[in-house]
Structures are given as structure tokens and as C-alpha cells.
Design a protein around this motif. Structure first.
Motif, PDB file in Angstrom:
ATOM      1  N   ARG A   1       0.829  -1.217   0.000  1.00  0.00           N
ATOM      2  CA  ARG A   1       0.000   0.000   0.000  1.00  0.00           C
ATOM      3  C   ARG A   1       0.856   1.257   0.000  1.00  0.00           C
ATOM      4  O   ARG A   1       0.532   2.236  -0.651  1.00  0.00           O
ATOM      5  N   THR A   2       1.957   1.229   0.729  1.00  0.00           N
ATOM      6  CA  THR A   2       2.772   2.432   0.899  1.00  0.00           C
ATOM      7  C   THR A   2       3.669   2.732  -0.291  1.00  0.00           C
ATOM      8  O   THR A   2       3.727   3.861  -0.758  1.00  0.00           O
ATOM      9  N   ILE A   3       4.394   1.721  -0.776  1.00  0.00           N
ATOM     10  CA  ILE A   3       5.398   1.974  -1.820  1.00  0.00           C
ATOM     11  C   ILE A   3       5.371   0.961  -2.958  1.00  0.00           C
ATOM     12  O   ILE A   3       6.290   0.913  -3.771  1.00  0.00           O
ATOM     13  N   GLY A   4       4.320   0.148  -3.032  1.00  0.00           N
ATOM     14  CA  GLY A   4       4.269  -0.925  -4.026  1.00  0.00           C
ATOM     15  C   GLY A   4       4.464  -0.482  -5.455  1.00  0.00           C
ATOM     16  O   GLY A   4       5.192  -1.111  -6.217  1.00  0.00           O
ATOM     17  N   ASP A   5       3.846   0.623  -5.826  1.00  0.00           N
ATOM     18  CA  ASP A   5       3.973   1.096  -7.199  1.00  0.00           C
ATOM     19  C   ASP A   5       5.274   1.847  -7.433  1.00  0.00           C
ATOM     20  O   ASP A   5       5.696   2.035  -8.563  1.00  0.00           O
ATOM     21  N   PHE A   6       5.958   2.233  -6.377  1.00  0.00           N
ATOM     22  CA  PHE A   6       7.187   3.016  -6.488  1.00  0.00           C
ATOM     23  C   PHE A   6       8.431   2.134  -6.439  1.00  0.00           C
ATOM     24  O   PHE A   6       9.380   2.370  -7.183  1.00  0.00           O
ATOM     25  N   SER A   7       8.423   1.119  -5.551  1.00  0.00           N
ATOM     26  CA  SER A   7       9.604   0.270  -5.394  1.00  0.00           C
ATOM     27  C   SER A   7       9.196  -1.185  -5.139  1.00  0.00           C
ATOM     28  O   SER A   7       9.243  -1.675  -4.014  1.00  0.00           O
ATOM     29  N   PRO A   8       8.789  -1.888  -6.195  1.00  0.00           N
ATOM     30  CA  PRO A   8       8.306  -3.254  -6.017  1.00  0.00           C
ATOM     31  C   PRO A   8       9.331  -4.216  -5.417  1.00  0.00           C
ATOM     32  O   PRO A   8       8.966  -5.131  -4.700  1.00  0.00           O
ATOM     33  N   LYS A   9      10.608  -4.006  -5.676  1.00  0.00           N
ATOM     34  CA  LYS A   9      11.623  -4.921  -5.136  1.00  0.00           C
ATOM     35  C   LYS A   9      11.733  -4.782  -3.624  1.00  0.00           C
ATOM     36  O   LYS A   9      11.840  -5.791  -2.907  1.00  0.00           O
ATOM     37  N   ILE A  10      11.691  -3.555  -3.100  1.00  0.00           N
ATOM     38  CA  ILE A  10      11.729  -3.372  -1.641  1.00  0.00           C
ATOM     39  C   ILE A  10      10.488  -4.000  -1.019  1.00  0.00           C
ATOM     40  O   ILE A  10      10.566  -4.615   0.041  1.00  0.00           O
ATOM     41  N   VAL A  11       9.355  -3.875  -1.680  1.00  0.00           N
ATOM     42  CA  VAL A  11       8.122  -4.505  -1.184  1.00  0.00           C
ATOM     43  C   VAL A  11       8.299  -6.022  -1.138  1.00  0.00           C
ATOM     44  O   VAL A  11       7.962  -6.667  -0.145  1.00  0.00           O
ATOM     45  N   GLU A  12       8.817  -6.596  -2.203  1.00  0.00           N
ATOM     46  CA  GLU A  12       9.036  -8.040  -2.248  1.00  0.00           C
ATOM     47  C   GLU A  12       9.958  -8.490  -1.113  1.00  0.00           C
ATOM     48  O   GLU A  12       9.670  -9.469  -0.413  1.00  0.00           O
ATOM     49  N   LEU A  13      11.066  -7.786  -0.924  1.00  0.00           N
ATOM     50  CA  LEU A  13      12.010  -8.144   0.146  1.00  0.00           C
ATOM     51  C   LEU A  13      11.377  -7.963   1.531  1.00  0.00           C
ATOM     52  O   LEU A  13      11.574  -8.790   2.425  1.00  0.00           O
ATOM     53  N   THR A  14      10.606  -6.891   1.683  1.00  0.00           N
ATOM     54  CA  THR A  14       9.930  -6.647   2.960  1.00  0.00           C
ATOM     55  C   THR A  14       8.952  -7.765   3.274  1.00  0.00           C
ATOM     56  O   THR A  14       8.963  -8.328   4.374  1.00  0.00           O
ATOM     57  N   ASP A  15       8.109  -8.088   2.314  1.00  0.00           N
ATOM     58  CA  ASP A  15       7.065  -9.079   2.550  1.00  0.00           C
ATOM     59  C   ASP A  15       7.605 -10.502   2.641  1.00  0.00           C
ATOM     60  O   ASP A  15       7.212 -11.261   3.527  1.00  0.00           O
ATOM     61  N   LYS A  16       8.495 -10.876   1.728  1.00  0.00           N
ATOM     62  CA  LYS A  16       8.961 -12.263   1.681  1.00  0.00           C
ATOM     63  C   LYS A  16      10.127 -12.550   2.612  1.00  0.00           C
ATOM     64  O   LYS A  16      10.151 -13.582   3.279  1.00  0.00           O
ATOM     65  N   VAL A  17      11.109 -11.659   2.639  1.00  0.00           N
ATOM     66  CA  VAL A  17      12.309 -11.932   3.431  1.00  0.00           C
ATOM     67  C   VAL A  17      12.143 -11.427   4.868  1.00  0.00           C
ATOM     68  O   VAL A  17      12.253 -12.207   5.819  1.00  0.00           O
ATOM     69  N   LEU A  18      11.852 -10.133   5.030  1.00  0.00           N
ATOM     70  CA  LEU A  18      11.783  -9.573   6.372  1.00  0.00           C
ATOM     71  C   LEU A  18      10.643 -10.192   7.181  1.00  0.00           C
ATOM     72  O   LEU A  18      10.862 -10.798   8.222  1.00  0.00           O
ATOM     73  N   PHE A  19       9.397 -10.032   6.695  1.00  0.00           N
ATOM     74  CA  PHE A  19       8.265 -10.532   7.469  1.00  0.00           C
ATOM     75  C   PHE A  19       7.963 -12.003   7.207  1.00  0.00           C
ATOM     76  O   PHE A  19       7.443 -12.702   8.069  1.00  0.00           O
TER      77      PHE A  19
END
Length: 103
Positions: A12-30
């Protein structure tokens, strides 16, 4: 449930701006780091509340993971001497405002 409700906070926050950070946040971090059994979610939250830039989120998550407001205030007080006084003052202000809204 709408599509917006199905999105993660990162999406919701940055998905359209930085999809790779979202992927790393969702899959790796959380999806990986936060799920590792070597530390309980409560302990991970206790460590993480020192990050004042995202403190509102992490304070809520810490409370969801079993930390009390008193414990979180003490963590911020303790971190003042390790993370820096200005960060602690900013963090305690965020915590005060967040806890007041919740109570």
C-alpha cells in the motif's frame, strides 16, 4: 474484502514506487526473518522499537506481540543512551501520541 485490504502495508505504501523493496519486505523480512524461531516475535519487537522513522508501526506490532506500554517506554528510555538522545525524544513523543489515541 477489497483489493486494498488484501495488500500488505509495504504494498500500500510503496508498491507502485519500489516493487523490489516490497518483495524483500514481505517475503524476506516478514516472511522469513520475523518467523524464525530463534527469537520470539515479542523479542524481535523489543529490538525493533528503536527505529523512530517507522516507530508508529513497530510500537503497534510490539503491543500485538505482548509488550506493554510501560515496557516500551522503558525500552525507549534505555535506547536513549545507545541510539542517541534526539532519536529517543522523537520516539517517546510518537509513543505518547500513539498510546493516547489507543487509550
Amino acid at each position: 474484502m477489497s483489493d486494498t485490504q488484501k495488500l500488505t502495508a509495504a504494498q500500500r505504501t510503496i508498491g507502485d514506487f519500489s516493487p523490489k523493496i516490497v518483495e524483500l519486505t514481505d517475503k524476506v523480512l516478514f516472511g522469513d526473518v520475523w518467523e524464525r524461531k530463534e527469537l520470539a516475535p515479542r523479542d524481535r519487537s523489543l529490538i525493533t522499537v528503536g527505529n523512530s522513522e517507522q516507530l508508529g508501526f513497530h510500537l503497534g506490532k510490539a503491543k500485538d506481540n505482548g509488550l506493554t506500554e510501560e515496557e516500551l517506554i522503558e525500552v525507549i528510555t534505555h535506547l536513549a543512551f545507545y541510539a542517541g538522545w534526539p532519536k529517543a525524544m522523537s520516539a517517546i513523543t510518537v509513543a505518547k501520541e500513539l498510546f493516547a489515541k489507543e487509550n
